[in-house]
Design a protein around this motif. Sequence first.
Motif: not given
Lengths: 162, 213
Positions: A26-28, A97-98, A100, A136-137, A154, B72, B75, B77, B152-157, B159-161
């Motif tokens: 889970g690396i972002g 990750m975001f 915006f 992407r993570g 993912v 999964k 988030g 944010f 802002g939206l992230a759909v992911d792991m 940890g990453a979010v």
Amino acid sequence: MTSKEIFVEVGGHRVATNPTVLKSVGIGSCLSIILYDPVNRIGGMAHAMLPYYEEGRDSHNPIKYVDTSIYILLDELVNKGAIRERIIAKLAGGAQMFAFLGAGTMNIGERNIKAAKKTLKKEKIRLRSEDVGGDRGRTVILDIVTGDVTIKTVSRDEVMII
Amino acid sequence: MNEAKSIDYEKIANLTDIQKDALREIGNIGAAHAATALSSMLKETIMIDVTSSHIIGIEDMQNELFGDPSDKVAGVFMQVTGSGKHNLLMLFPFENTLQLVDKFFNRPMGTSTELSSRDESALCEIGNVCACAYLNSLANLLDITLFPSIPGLAVDMLGAVLQYPVLEIGMRTDYIVIIQTEFIRDADRFKGYFLFMPDDEVKDQIMKKFKVV
């Protein structure tokens, strides 16, 4: 032979010898830094969070920063018997990750990537391959036997090897 | 575990148990308003469950809070400005995210298996409405000004979010205060979280308000 799997947590690092698998999940915007001696098969992975030690100076955990992670991994690899001139680097992570968060906001992922490249150059370590940036993570897996770094996301089932 | 993780950030942050209670109370108030907003959007009752406050090193973000960093999640944010600079994150396990958008668009539960771009916009809007409710109640209570950024939206792991919101604060401080509230809808074991990460300015206001300086 099945390799032992060791998890590298956020802000942590591990150095291992053959046969082992090092894994960060889970690396972002964090950055996975991999250093590897392909002949002696000694490898290390750090899961760094922020670009420069200078900017935060949290001496409790210097692995938190990209630049100090590289110094520490390098020294530990050499202590375990790696030959400095042979050590190569691989990088993965540094996503935004975001979406915006465009112009004007701090892109921590991008800054982490730049800090790593600058520090590697300074230490004369060759950057062999990278999978950085994007939105992407990533889960990053280093196989010490081969030096291959497998990257999973993912969004798709695709697996990438760098 | 690495040896660096034994640091007691609660001690560094210098918060007493009463002060931690004050942070939890703030989470309850904010999340209760957000849950009301969410209930009226979904036309059914969403309850808040447990609120906890954590003071952790930024490297501990994945350890204590919600389990597996590879899970999964979705988030939403928002950066919060006005008095100070804070982060607000609404998190849903992916399965629950699908239920949420199905409910929002009056589709039979279980219709969605992936999120369309319309679903993604809806999630951002849900995040925005809930954040405004959360922040307004805090701003009124503490007599300060708080505005959310666009979501802002992230759909992911997981940890990453979590990383960006936590690191963005980690650029400025070594430890982070996270006020976490879980909300539930019992019927489908629907679950979600609010994470409010206030900076020191709001933290101090909270302590003053509750007279626990």
